[in-house]
Design an enzyme around this catalytic site. Structure first.
Site, short mmCIF file in Angstrom:
data_model
loop_
_atom_site.label_atom_id
_atom_site.label_comp_id
_atom_site.label_asym_id
_atom_site.label_seq_id
_atom_site.Cartn_x
_atom_site.Cartn_y
_atom_site.Cartn_z
N LYS A 58 0.86 -1.19 0.00
CA LYS A 58 0.00 0.00 0.00
C LYS A 58 0.90 1.24 0.00
O LYS A 58 1.98 1.23 0.59
CB LYS A 58 -0.88 -0.03 1.25
N SER A 133 -9.72 1.68 2.94
CA SER A 133 -8.80 2.51 2.18
C SER A 133 -7.75 1.71 1.40
O SER A 133 -7.12 2.25 0.49
CB SER A 133 -8.08 3.47 3.13
N SER A 157 -10.19 -0.96 7.00
CA SER A 157 -9.58 -0.63 5.72
C SER A 157 -8.88 -1.77 5.00
O SER A 157 -8.50 -1.64 3.85
CB SER A 157 -8.59 0.52 5.87
#
Lengths: 468, 476
Positions: A58, A133, A157
Site C-alpha cells: 500500500k 482505504s 480498511s
C-alpha cells in the site's frame, strides 16, 4: 499461492507478475508506482518464507528511495529516506516488491474514491468500488497479479475491501506487527494488515511480519507462533458467537442465505454456534466514537505535513505562510474536513466531552466484546450487508444512521485491537461478499484455524478475477 | 509605595545523553548543521518515538537530588502547534503526568539559607534551531529531539539576587550530577523568569511579565533588577503593568518587549498514543537513587570537616567542580589544606588562565609536593610560583627542578649569618645610611645577601639576622 514459487522460477514469476500488474492497473487503477525489481532480485537472500514471491505494498508504507505518496498531493514527490520495518522483514524473507498500490488519501476513507490518482475499481465489476482505504492492495491480489499485498486497517480498511474484492484480509492483534514506517492515520487504531487468497498463505505471512520492533514501542514482545505449521481446520468444539445485532440488521436476503448456510456448515463440522447480542446503544456509538478518536489523532499525526522538510511546498512570504499554503493545496476536502473535526474535538473546552468521552465509550465497547470472547472462541458476522457499492454511492464516508451497525461493526476489531479477518463466503450477482471473524487478543492461531475451516466449507480458496 | 516582588523561574536543561529523547540519532553539541539527525528527528511520515532510557534515568537523578516525588508511571503527551522549528507539528512532553512533583532546593543569600520550592519536573524534547537571515530562514535539526527536562519553581523568590542564587544552585546540582553541561551561553540551560509585583502584604498576585532567553546567571539578576524597577515605576505612576513576554538586552541593560500576551494558545494536549504508559521498576529507581553522584551540599560539608576550610573558600572551590576535584587529588599529597586551597584558587588558576591547559592534565602529586615544599619553607613563594610551578604544569618533578636549578632554600642560620657578616663588612656606607634612618639601605643589604646566596637563603631569616647584627653595631 506461495507454494507455486521456488528459486528456479523467480525471475519469470516476477516478470509475469509485473505484466499482470500493469494490466490490472490499466483495468482497475490499482497501482500508484511500479518498482523495478532488478536490485531486489540481485540481493535476494538464499532462503526465506516468501522467497521470490512478488508482492505489492500500500502506498502508505515507506520504502527507501521509492516514492511513497499515500495518495495525497502533499506527498506527491515524497521519497522516503528509510524503509518501514515490515519492508525490511519482507525483504529478509525474500519477497520482491513490484508496486505500490492505490488507496484513499492518507488512508482516511472506506471507498478508495478519495485517492489523488482517482478511484480504484472493483475487479469483479468495474462499475463498483474496490472499497478502501486499502483498495489497490485488495484489487491487485484479487486480479491474481500478486499473491500478497500489504494494507493498513484503522476502521476496516483491509477487511472491507477484502470482502468487496473476494480475498482474504487479515488484521492481526494491535502490536503484533510493527507500525514503524507506515504513514499513520490514527495511532491507537492503526494496524498493519494484509491480503492473500488463502488462509495458509495468510498464516505464513504473519510469521514473516510479526514480532517485536524496538522502533515501535507499542509492538508486542510476545513470541511469534508457528501459525502455518499449527494450522488445523478441525473446529470441533470451537465456540462461535453469531453477532446477532449485525445479523438482525441485514436487509439483503442473499447475504443472509449465504451466511446462514455457512453457519449450518460450521455446526455440521462440530462447532458450537450460538447467537450473542450486544448493547445496541453501544453499537450505535461505534461510528461517532471512531470518528472522534481517529480524527483527533489524525490531525496531530499529520501536522508534520507542512511542506518544510519534505513533500510538496507552496511558496509564501514566510515559513508560516508556506505551511498554510502547502497544507491548503496539499489535502483533499474530505481530509481538511476531518482535520477540522479532529482539532475541534481536542480544543481544551471540548476535549473532555468529545475526545476523552469517545475514549471512555471505546473502553465500554471493548469490555462488552471482551465479555463475549471470554465465552467464545470467535465472533462471526458478514463483513457487509451487500457486495461492493456502485462508484457513485458517495454516502459511504459520511456519518449516517443507515449504515450504523451492519456496515461498521468491524471497527470493533480496531477498538479492541483483537485479531480480525475477512474471507470470501460467497458470490452475489457475480461479486464476492465476505465473512468476518474476530478472536481474542493474540489468538491469531484460532482465527486462522476457523478461517481454514470456512475456506473448506466455501471452496473459495484462491478465488480470483484473473487478468488475462 | 512598598511592594512584594514575586519571581518564579522555568528552566529548560538539555540532558547529556548519547542519543536523542525519542530517536537513536546522536546528540553532539557544535556538530556540523543537520548531521545529527535521522528520520524521526525530521518528523518524517511513519516515524515513531522510542523513549531514551538514559534520559529517564537522568531525570530521576535530578528529581532525587531536588527532593521531588517520582511518578513511577511514565506517560507522555502531545503539545500541538505549528512552527517551523517543530518537525512533527507537536512536541512530545509530559503535560499531565510529570516525572517529578513537589521538591525544593536550598539557596544561600547573604548568609541566609532559604528553601525554593520546585513545583514539577518533566521530560520533553527540544526543537530545531532557526537562523533568520535577511530573506531566508535556515534550520538546523541537530538540536531537534535532544532530551530536555523542564524544572518549574514555585514563585518563591523575591529579588534578583535570590533568583541568581537559585539558578546557580540548580546549575551546580545538575553539573555535579553529571546530567547536563548546563552552559547557559550555549543554551544547554535556558532560563525563563516570571516577575510580578503586588502591594506589600497583599495576597493577590500582580500582572506578570516573562523574561526569556537569559544567557548568563549575571543577566538573570540584572534583568530582574531592571524589570522590578520598571514595574515599580509604572505602578507608582498609577499605570498598569501589561502582561507580556520580554527579553533582556545586554547592550541597553534593559528588558525589551518581545510580544504582548496574545489570547492564550490552546496546545490541545492529549496523551501520546504511540508510547504506552511505562511502569518503572521500583528496584531500578532505587538503584539510581542509591548511586547518586555526590551533590554540592554534601561536598561542602565534607570540605569543612576534612579540610577545615572556611565557607568562602569552600564555595569558591565548589563552584568549579573540576577545580575542586583537582584540589581533592592534590590534597592526597599536600599537608596544608588552606595553603593548597590558596594555591588552587590563586597561582594554579592564574597560570591556567594565562597559559591555557586543562585541570585534568595536572600531575596532582607533583603539585602537592610543590605546595609541601613551600609549606616547609624549603622554597620561597616567589620561586615556587615563578620557577617551579611552570615546570610542574609540564609534568616535571618539582624535587628534580629544585635540585637542577639549585633553588633549595637555605634556612641554616649559621650559614646565612656568615654571609650577613660578610655583607655588613663590605657595605660600610649602607650601614652608615641605615644608622641615619635610611630604610632603603636595609633592603639593599638584604638584596646583597640574597645575591650572595644565589637566592637560596630564606629571606625571613636574612631579614631577622641583618636586623639583629645591625642592632649590635648601633648599640656598640
Amino acid at each position: 499461492m506461495f507454494k507455486d514459487y521456488n528459486l528456479e522460477n523467480v525471475k519469470a514469476k516476477v516478470s509475469e507478475a509485473l505484466v499482470k500488474a500493469k494490466k490490472s492497473n490499466e483495468l482497475y487503477n490499482d497501482v500508484v508506482t511500479f518498482v523495478d525489481p532488478s536490485e531486489q532480485l540481485a540481493t535476494m537472500p538464499k532462503s526465506g518464507k516468501m522467497l521470490g514471491i512478488p508482492i505489492a505494498l500500500k502506498d502508505n508504507v515507506c520504502t527507501k528511495g521509492i516514492k511513497t505518496t499515500a495518495c495525497s498531493n502533499i506527498l506527491n514527490d515524497y521519497v522516503p529516506i528509510y524503509d518501514a520495518t515490515i519492508v525490511k522483514k519482507l525483504k529478509d524473507a525474500g519477497a520482491i516488491t513490484i508496486c505500490k498500490t492505490n488507496m484513499d488519501e492518507l488512508a482516511m476513507g472506506g471507498t478508495n474514491l478519495t485517492s489523488n490518482i482517482g478511484a480504484c475499481l472493483n475487479p469483479w465489476d468495474t462499475s463498483r468500488m474496490s472499497g478502501g482505504s486499502s483498495g489497490g492492495s485488495a484489487a491487485i491480489v484479487a486480479s491474481g497479479a500478486v499473491d500478497f499485498a500489504i494494507g493498513s486497517d484503522t476502521g476496516d480498511s483491509v477487511r472491507k475491501p477484502a470482502s468487496y474484492c473476494g480475498v482474504v484480509g487479515v488484521k492481526p492483534t494491535y502490536g503484533r506487527i510493527s507500525r514503524y514506517g507506515i504513514i499513520p492515520y490514527s495511532s491507537s487504531l492503526d494496524h498493519v494488515g494484509y491480503f492473500t487468497r488463502s488462509i495458509y498463505d495468510a498464516s505464513v505471512a504473519l510469521e514473516v511480519l510479526a514480532g517485536r520492533d524496538d522502533l515501535d514501542m507499542t509492538s508486542s514482545n510476545r513470541e511469534v507462533e508457528a501459525y502455518s505449521d499449527n494450522l488445523n481446520s478441525d473446529i470441533r468444539g470451537k465456540k462461535i458467537a453469531i453477532f446477532k445485532n449485525v445479523y438482525d440488521g441485514l436487509t439483503n436476503e442473499q447475504t443472509k442465505e449465504i451466511f446462514g448456510k455457512l453457519l449450518a456448515n460450521l455446526k455440521a463440522k462440530g462447532a458450537i454456534v450460538e447467537e450473542v447480542s450486544f448493547d445496541e446503544q453501544l453499537l450505535k456509538a461505534i461510528l461517532p466514537t471512531y470518528y472522534l478518536i481517529a480524527n483527533c489523532e489524525a490531525t496531530a499525526n499529520h501536522s508534520n505535513l507542512d511542506g518544510i522538510r519534505f513533500g510538496v511546498r507552496k511558496d509564501g512570504k514566510d515559513v508560516e505562510e508556506i505551511m498554510i499554503n502547502s497544507r491548503t493545496a496539499g489535502f483533499g476536502s474530505l481530509i481538511r474536513k476531518r482535520f477540522v473535526i479532529g482539532s475541534y474535538g481536542l480544543f481544551v473546552e471540548n476535549q473532555e466531552k468529545l475526545f476523552r468521552q469517545a475514549q471512555r465509550v471505546r473502553r465500554l465497547i471493548v469490555e462488552e466484546v471482551k465479555r463475549c470472547l471470554d465465552n467464545y472462541d470467535c465472533l462471526i458476522a458478514p463483513a457487509s450487508n451487500d457486495i461492493a457499492p456502485k462508484l457513485d454511492d458517495h454516502g459511504r464516508d459520511e456519518l449516517s444512521n443507515e449504515y450504523l451497525i451492519v456496515e461498521n461493526h468491524m471497527i470493533i476489531g480496531n477498538f479492541t485491537g483483537y485479531p480480525s479477518m475477512t474471507l470470501p463466503m460467497g458470490l452475489i450477482d457475480g461479486c464476492p461478499i465476505g465473512v468476518n471473524i474476530t478472536c481474542r487478543a493474540f489468538d491469531e492461531q484460532t482465527m486462522f484455524n476457523i478461517g481454514a475451516s470456512i475456506e473448506e466449507i466455501t471452496g473459495l480458496k484462491d478465488l480470483k478475477k484473473e487478468v488475462a | 509605595m512598598e511592594y512584594d516582588v514575586v519571581i518564579g523561574i522555568e528552566i529548560h536543561c538539555e540532558l547529556k545523553t548519547a542519543t536523542k529523547m525519542f530517536s537513536s540519532a546522536p546528540c553532539i553539541f557544535g556538530a556540523k548543521a543537520n548531521t545529527c539527525v535521522n528520520e524521526v528527528d525530521l518528523g518524517h511520515p511513519g516515524t515513531m518515538p522510542c523513549v531514551n532510557k538514559e534520559a529517564v534515568k537522568k531525570a530521576i537523578q535530578i528529581c532525587t537530588a531536588l527532593h521531588l516525588e517520582i511518578d513511577s508511571l511514565v506517560k507522555f503527551d502531545r503539545k500541538n502547534y505549528y512552527y517551523s522549528d517543530l518537525p512533527k507539528g507537536f512536541q512530545i512532553t509530559q503535560q499531565f503526568h510529570p516525572i517529578g512533583k513537589n521538591g525544593y532546593i536550598k539557596i544561600n543569600v547573604d548568609k541566609e539559607e532559604k528553601k525554593i520550592r520546585i513545583n514539577r519536573i518533566h521530560m520533553e524534547e527540544d526543537t530545531a534551531k532557526q537562523f533568520h537571515l535577511n530573506d531566508i530562514t535556515l534550520i538546523d535539526y541537530n538540536r531537534a529531539g535532544t532530551p530536555l527536562v523542564e524544572i518549574v519553581s514555585e514563585p518563591d523568590m523575591q529579588n534578583g539576587k535570590e533568583a541568581a542564587a537559585y539558578v546557580e544552585a540548580l546549575r551546580q546540582t545538575l553539573y555535579y550530577l553529571g546530567v547536563s553541561d548546563v552552559k547557559m551561553e550555549e543554551g544547554s540551560m535556558r532560563c525563563d523568569v516570571n516577575v510580578s509585583l503586588k502591594p506589600k502584604g497583599s495576597n493577590v498576585f500582580g500582572t506578570k511579565n516573562e523574561i526569556k532567553n537569559l544567557n548568563s546567571i549575571a543577566n538573570v539578576q540584572k534583568a530582574i533588577d531592571y524589570e522590578v524597577a520598571r514595574q515599580k515605576a509604572l505602578l507608582d505612576a498609577g499605570k498598569n503593568v501589561e502582561q507580556a513576554t520580554r527579553r533582556y538586552d545586554e547592550a541597553l541593560k534593559e528588558t525589551v518587549l518581545m510580544r504582548k500576551k496574545e489570547g492564550t494558545v490552546d496546545y490541545k494536549f492529549f496523551p501520546e498514543p504511540n508510547i504506552f504508559p511505562i511502569l518503572l521498576d521500583d528496584a531500578w529507581i532505587k538503584a539510581i537513587q542509591a548511586d547518586l553522584p555526590e551533590l554540592p551540599d554534601v561536598r561542602k560539608a565534607r570540605y569543612a570537616k576534612d579540610y577545615g576550610l572556611n565557607d568562602y573558600d569552600i564555595s569558591v572551590l565548589i563552584a568549579n567542580k573540576e577545580l575542586a576535584d583537582t584540589y581533592e587529588k592534590v590534597m592526597k599529597t599536600a599537608n596544608n589544606a588552606k595553603m593548597a586551597c590558596n594555591w588552587m584558587l590563586g597561582e594554579v588558576s592564574a597560570w591556567l588562565n594565562k597559559n591555557g591547559g586543562n585541570l585534568a592534565n595536572i600531575n596532582c602529586e607533583y603539585l602537592g609536593q610543590l605546595i609541601n615544599m613551600v609549606d616547609a619553607k624549603e622554597l620561597s613563594n616567589s620561586q615556587a610560583k615563578d620557577v617551579v610551578l611552570p615546570e610542574v604544569m609540564k609534568n616535571n618533578d618539582p624535587k628534580v627542578v629544585v635540585e637542577a636549578k639549585g633553588l633549595k632554600q637555605v634556612s641554616d642560620t649559621s650559614a646565612i649569618l656568615s654571609i650577613v657578616l660578610e655583607v655588613l663588612n663590605e657595605q660600610a656606607q649602607s650601614v652608615e645610611d641605615y644608622k641615619n634612618g635610611k630604610d632603603r639601605a636595609l633592603k639593599f643589604m638584604v638584596g646583597q645577601v640574597m645575591k650572595k646566596s644565589k637566592g637560596q637563603a630564606n629571606p625571613q631569616i636574612v631579614n631577622k639576622l641583618l636586623l639583629e647584627e645591625l642592632a649590635k653595631i648601633i648599640n656598640n
